[in-house]
Write an enzyme that holds these catalytic residues in place. Structure first.
Site, PDB file in Angstrom:
ATOM      1  N   GLY A   6      -6.275  -3.750   7.286  1.00 19.69           N
ATOM      2  CA  GLY A   6      -7.277  -2.698   7.333  1.00 19.69           C
ATOM      3  C   GLY A   6      -8.392  -2.950   8.325  1.00 19.69           C
ATOM      4  N   ARG A  59     -14.778  -6.189  -0.599  1.00 18.16           N
ATOM      5  CA  ARG A  59     -14.143  -5.791   0.665  1.00 18.16           C
ATOM      6  C   ARG A  59     -13.528  -4.385   0.521  1.00 18.16           C
ATOM      7  NH1 ARG A  59      -8.646  -4.276   2.242  1.00 18.16           N
ATOM      8  NH2 ARG A  59      -8.354  -4.907   4.398  1.00 18.16           N
ATOM      9  N   THR A  79       0.860  -1.186   0.000  1.00 20.99           N
ATOM     10  CA  THR A  79       0.000   0.000   0.000  1.00 20.99           C
ATOM     11  C   THR A  79       0.897   1.237   0.000  1.00 20.99           C
ATOM     12  OG1 THR A  79      -1.830  -1.047   1.136  1.00 20.99           O
ATOM     13  CG2 THR A  79      -1.589   1.309   1.512  1.00 20.99           C
ATOM     14  N   THR A 117      -0.923   1.901   7.068  1.00 23.47           N
ATOM     15  CA  THR A 117      -0.822   0.702   6.238  1.00 23.47           C
ATOM     16  C   THR A 117      -0.761  -0.521   7.138  1.00 23.47           C
ATOM     17  OG1 THR A 117       0.651  -0.532   4.740  1.00 23.47           O
ATOM     18  CG2 THR A 117       1.664   1.219   6.030  1.00 23.47           C
ATOM     19  N   GLY A 118      -1.380  -1.598   6.705  1.00 28.14           N
ATOM     20  CA  GLY A 118      -1.436  -2.805   7.522  1.00 28.14           C
ATOM     21  C   GLY A 118      -2.823  -3.407   7.378  1.00 28.14           C
ATOM     22  N   GLY A 146     -11.049  -1.670   2.562  1.00 33.03           N
ATOM     23  CA  GLY A 146     -10.097  -1.575   3.672  1.00 33.03           C
ATOM     24  C   GLY A 146     -10.151  -0.216   4.343  1.00 33.03           C
ATOM     25  N   ASP A 147      -9.094   0.059   5.102  1.00 31.28           N
ATOM     26  CA  ASP A 147      -9.024   1.304   5.866  1.00 31.28           C
ATOM     27  C   ASP A 147      -8.667   2.523   5.012  1.00 31.28           C
ATOM     28  OD1 ASP A 147      -6.485  -0.245   5.726  1.00 31.28           O
ATOM     29  OD2 ASP A 147      -5.657   1.624   6.514  1.00 31.28           O
TER      30      ASP A 147
HETATM   31  N1  ASP Z   1      -4.321  -1.226   4.691  1.00 32.73           N
HETATM   32  C1  ASP Z   1      -4.482  -1.940   3.447  1.00 32.73           C
HETATM   33  C2  ASP Z   1      -5.836  -2.599   3.448  1.00 32.73           C
HETATM   34  O1  ASP Z   1      -6.210  -3.210   4.430  1.00 32.73           O
HETATM   35  C3  ASP Z   1      -3.442  -2.970   3.190  1.00 32.73           C
HETATM   36  C4  ASP Z   1      -2.012  -2.541   3.388  1.00 32.73           C
HETATM   37  O2  ASP Z   1      -1.742  -1.491   3.933  1.00 32.73           O
HETATM   38  O3  ASP Z   1      -1.112  -3.289   2.975  1.00 32.73           O
HETATM   39  O4  ASP Z   1      -6.504  -2.551   2.435  1.00 32.73           O
END
Ligand code: ASP
Length: 285
Positions: A209, A184, A156, A206-207, A186-187
């Site tokens: 979500g 889906r 991301t 990032t991470g 995400g955040d």
């Molecule tokens: N935060 C992103 C999501 O959940 C994924 C990522 O940051 O790698 O869509």
């Protein structure tokens, strides 16, 4: 009116980089930060700078955003992107979006249009909720094997920029998580979660979500700035909240109204580049 020294920070996603692409990812982050910096040093806006940085990363196939996005369970790319203007609390986002090269540009258009904040592509239908099917916390279903698989598929991208008029903007873009269900979201496109800016500072997260959303991580991190701590400490505190409440791995980047930079991660890697006070720093944070 140019009194504030501009600043910019860019991330290329939190995770564990198991191939030899780390230095290329760092180069990609640097190119993106420089694209934003060129705008900022010529008196351009934080919103333009944040968007420009994310476009560079969306066009770089190494990152999980735009070209190079990860695939969902149907083998398709569905992207999320969000942008927020901290000055007027304007925000725009697209979610579960197919068929555009630069979703962050479309997110900007949603913001400029002003009628809505988030527009989702096909797949917004949450079938399970409609039929009243029992739910459980998403993280309770995550096994180590699948978490590792997700970690291999990170990338991301995000940018926080402060312009010479003291305004802050944030942009975040992603292909989401590997093998996600179609629809889906995400955040990243949700203001306050993966993307947040106001007049105190901005954060791009990032991470996983599902966890970032539940602790409203971007806003949580910016709220910590009101305690008088710097962005580095605020980022660490937000990450500690995430870890304590969800046990999930993530990272975030921040800038406050003074142009101070912060970032934190609890993953193995998170390529970062920031430019402040005329210095360009590239780091696997
Ligand atoms: N935060 C992103 C999501 O959940 C994924 C990522 O940051 O790698 O869509």
């Amino acid at each position: 009116m140019t009194s504030q020294k501009p600043a910019v920070i860019v991330h290329g996603g939190a995770g564990s980089i198991k191939d030899d692409s780390l230095s290329a990812r760092l180069d990609g982050c640097k190119a993106a930060a420089l694209a934003a910096w060129t705008i900022l040093e010529h008196g351009g806006s934080a919103v333009d700078a944040a968007e420009a940085a994310v476009v560079v990363l969306e066009d770089n196939p190494l990152f999980n955003a735009g070209t190079g996005s990860t695939l969902n369970r149907a083998g398709k790319v569905e992207m999320d992107a969000g942008i927020m203007d901290g000055d007027l609390l304007r925000a725009g986002a697209v979610a579960a979006m197919e068929g555009v090269k630069n979703p962050i540009k479309l997110a900007r258009r949603v913001m400029e249009d002003g009628r809505h904040v988030i527009l989702a592509g096909k797949g917004a239908l949450l079938f399970a909720r409609e039929i009243g099917f029992p739910e459980c916390p998403p993280h309770s279903l995550i096994v180590e094997r699948e978490r590792k698989r997700w970690e291999d598929k990170h990338g991301t991208v995000g940018c926080v920029a402060l312009d010479s008029t003291g305004k802050i903007a944030v942009a975040t873009s992603t292909g989401g998580v590997f093998h996600k269900l179609p629809g889906r979201i995400g955040d990243s496109p949700i203001p306050g979660c993966g993307t947040y800016a106001d007049d105190r500072g901005g954060a791009s997260c990032t991470g996983m979500g599902e966890a970032i959303i539940r602790i409203v991580m971007g806003k949580t991190a910016v709220d910590f700035l009101s305690e008088g701590i710097d962005p580095a400490a605020a980022a660490r505190k937000a990450l500690a909240v995430l870890e304590a409440k969800t046990g999930v791995q993530a990272g975030l980047i921040m800038i406050d109204r003074k142009g101070r930079i912060g970032y934190a991660r609890n993953t193995t890697h998170m390529p970062v580049c920031f430019i402040a006070d005329g210095e360009t720093i590239v780091v696997d944070s």
